[in-house]
Design a protein around this motif. Structure first.
Motif, PDB file in Angstrom:
ATOM      1  N   LYS A  99       0.839  -1.179   0.000  1.00  0.00           N
ATOM      2  CA  LYS A  99       0.000   0.000   0.000  1.00  0.00           C
ATOM      3  C   LYS A  99       0.889   1.249   0.000  1.00  0.00           C
ATOM      4  CE  LYS A  99      -3.864  -2.326   0.321  1.00  0.00           C
ATOM      5  NZ  LYS A  99      -4.819  -2.380  -0.823  1.00  0.00           N
ATOM      6  N   VAL A 100       0.574   2.231  -0.868  1.00  0.00           N
ATOM      7  CA  VAL A 100       1.375   3.447  -0.965  1.00  0.00           C
ATOM      8  C   VAL A 100       0.457   4.657  -1.084  1.00  0.00           C
ATOM      9  CG1 VAL A 100       3.360   2.301  -2.042  1.00  0.00           C
ATOM     10  CG2 VAL A 100       1.543   3.217  -3.482  1.00  0.00           C
ATOM     11  N   THR A 101       1.001   5.828  -0.757  1.00  0.00           N
ATOM     12  CA  THR A 101       0.261   7.085  -0.886  1.00  0.00           C
ATOM     13  C   THR A 101       1.177   8.134  -1.485  1.00  0.00           C
ATOM     14  OG1 THR A 101       0.863   7.774   1.360  1.00  0.00           O
ATOM     15  CG2 THR A 101      -1.232   6.585   1.091  1.00  0.00           C
ATOM     16  N   GLY A 102       0.588   9.194  -2.016  1.00  0.00           N
ATOM     17  CA  GLY A 102       1.355  10.283  -2.601  1.00  0.00           C
ATOM     18  C   GLY A 102       0.427  11.383  -3.044  1.00  0.00           C
ATOM     19  N   LYS A 103       0.938  12.329  -3.836  1.00  0.00           N
ATOM     20  CA  LYS A 103       0.112  13.406  -4.370  1.00  0.00           C
ATOM     21  C   LYS A 103      -1.037  12.849  -5.211  1.00  0.00           C
ATOM     22  CE  LYS A 103       3.902  16.757  -4.578  1.00  0.00           C
ATOM     23  NZ  LYS A 103       4.732  17.612  -5.472  1.00  0.00           N
TER      24      LYS A 103
END
Length: 412
Positions: A369-373
């Motif tokens: 799982k990843v997050t960003g702009k």
């Protein structure tokens, strides 16, 4: 041993010979996807480094391009290690589904489109033979069975000894683009086919050198090494052992930037460049074998249904680019394909009950799982090809690191 002569690509104008060679040269992101469709073997043991005349990388690439060898036979060991966790029962389910037609009815277990997907993992031994663009044979050898695919003029036969099943097609003519392979287009099964994919575009992102010599299948060879000059690629190097006499690639090895053993390794263990026996390309169905005609499969509507599904999927993808083609971000080894899932659908989740428990377990094992702009999403990883699927249905895929995928999604 030949010295390490280099020909690093820098985008300068090519000599006439270089233009001829260019038709063999790709971003290895594409080569990696092609290589991932088959299984390949640990590096073959070298029996000594022969003392060969000095040659530059440019000359060696041109030697590959100029090779006109159309007759050969031999044995190839192939293996792959993509670092994908075991799928357990899902693997059997997937492969059995691939052997069915669009309406769920059993198709021939000898159908090459389904059978050759088994080369996607493990170690395999192949017997190969070719006599020009009209005659090829490929046999996959197992401990107790053999699968053979024979192309002879306008006839294509496939036979699976384990199930005594035969698949037959007519009117196919020559192999695609005159390539000496019996496998379906897009499924490279020899070092030459792999090398041609990996050598299609040294476009200013690649260092190309000659790194000494080797003995492969009893023949003298030069070692051509390609390395990405960009950061962020999952590829450390591609090495092609090229026959010193005729320019035929004898061995192909792709090593990952993460280290460890090769992701892809394919090489001849024996090879003969004489004319194969005519009997190599003849086939008569064994007594009692079940024969499936390709035309019969068409009559059942399998291909029609598959075509409709492909057209629908392309239409859905067209909402992203307007033309159905994915957007390519970057170049060379760092090329990333960006597209939208049909209808912009997010990744199925266990909570949505859209995916079986075994499949969800497999997806979870692969994904981070990843997050960003860009929002949030999941990165699915192997030792070579990685993909980021965002929660709003965008997909970024390439032979690049997780950080490179996140950066591309943020920029998008």
């Amino acid at each position: 041993m030949a010295p390490n002569d280099s020909a690093e690509t820098n985008g300068t104008a090519a000599r006439p010979g270089r233009r001829k060679a260019a038709r063999y040269i790709v971003p290895v992101a594409v080569a990696g996807v092609a290589a991932a469709t088959i299984g390949l073997v640990p590096a073959l043991a070298s029996s000594g480094d022969p003392d060969l005349p000095k040659i530059t990388a440019q000359e060696l690439i041109e030697k590959i391009a100029a090779s006109d060898t159309e007759q050969f036979s031999g044995t190839v060991k192939i293996s792959t290690d993509l670092g994908i966790p075991s799928m357990g029962g899902m693997a059997d389910s997937f492969l059995s589904g691939a052997a069915k037609g669009g309406d769920g009815k059993d198709a021939s277990s000898a159908d090459p489109q389904a059978k050759l997907t088994e080369l996607a993992s493990g170690t395999h031994t192949l017997r190969v033979a070719a006599d020009g663009p009209d005659k090829q044979r490929l046999s996959v050898l197992d401990d107790t069975s053999e699968y053979s695919l024979i192309h002879n003029g306008d006839q294509v036969w496939a036979y699976d000894s384990a199930s005594n099943a035969v698949y037959h097609a007519e009117g196919k003519g020559k192999a695609p683009h005159g390539k000496e392979q019996a496998a379906p287009e897009g499924v490279p099964t020899t070092p030459k086919a792999l090398a041609e994919e990996a050598l299609k575009a040294a476009d200013g992102t690649t260092s190309v050198t000659v790194d000494g010599t080797a003995r492969v299948a009893g023949r003298d060879a030069y070692r051509l090494v390609l390395k990405p000059e960009q950061k962020g690629s999952t590829v450390e190097s591609v090495t092609v052992a090229v026959d010193a006499e005729n320019g035929v690639p004898l061995k192909f090895t792709l090593r990952p930037s993460s280290g460890g053993k090769a992701v892809v390794d394919a090489g001849f263990t024996s090879v003969d460049f004489g004319k194969p026996a005519a009997s190599s390309f003849t086939f008569t169905p064994p007594k009692g074998a079940k024969v499936t005609e390709a035309d019969d499969a068409k009559a059942k509507g399998h291909e029609k249904e598959a075509r409709k599904a492909a057209e629908k999927a392309q239409g859905d993808l067209g909402t992203f680019e307007g033309e159905g083609a994915p957007k390519i971000i970057g170049k060379g080894w760092n090329s990333i394909a960006e597209f939208r899932t049909p209808g912009g659908a997010p990744l199925p989740s266990e909570a949505s009950k859209d995916v079986p428990a075994e499949a969800q377990q497999f997806l979870d094992a692969l994904g981070d799982k990843v997050t960003g702009k860009f929002g949030s999403g999941t990165v699915f990883k192997t030792r070579l090809i990685n993909a980021l699927m965002t929660d709003d249905g965008r997909v970024y895929v390439g032979a690049v690191t997780k950080d490179a995928l996140i950066a591309a999604a943020n920029a998008g």
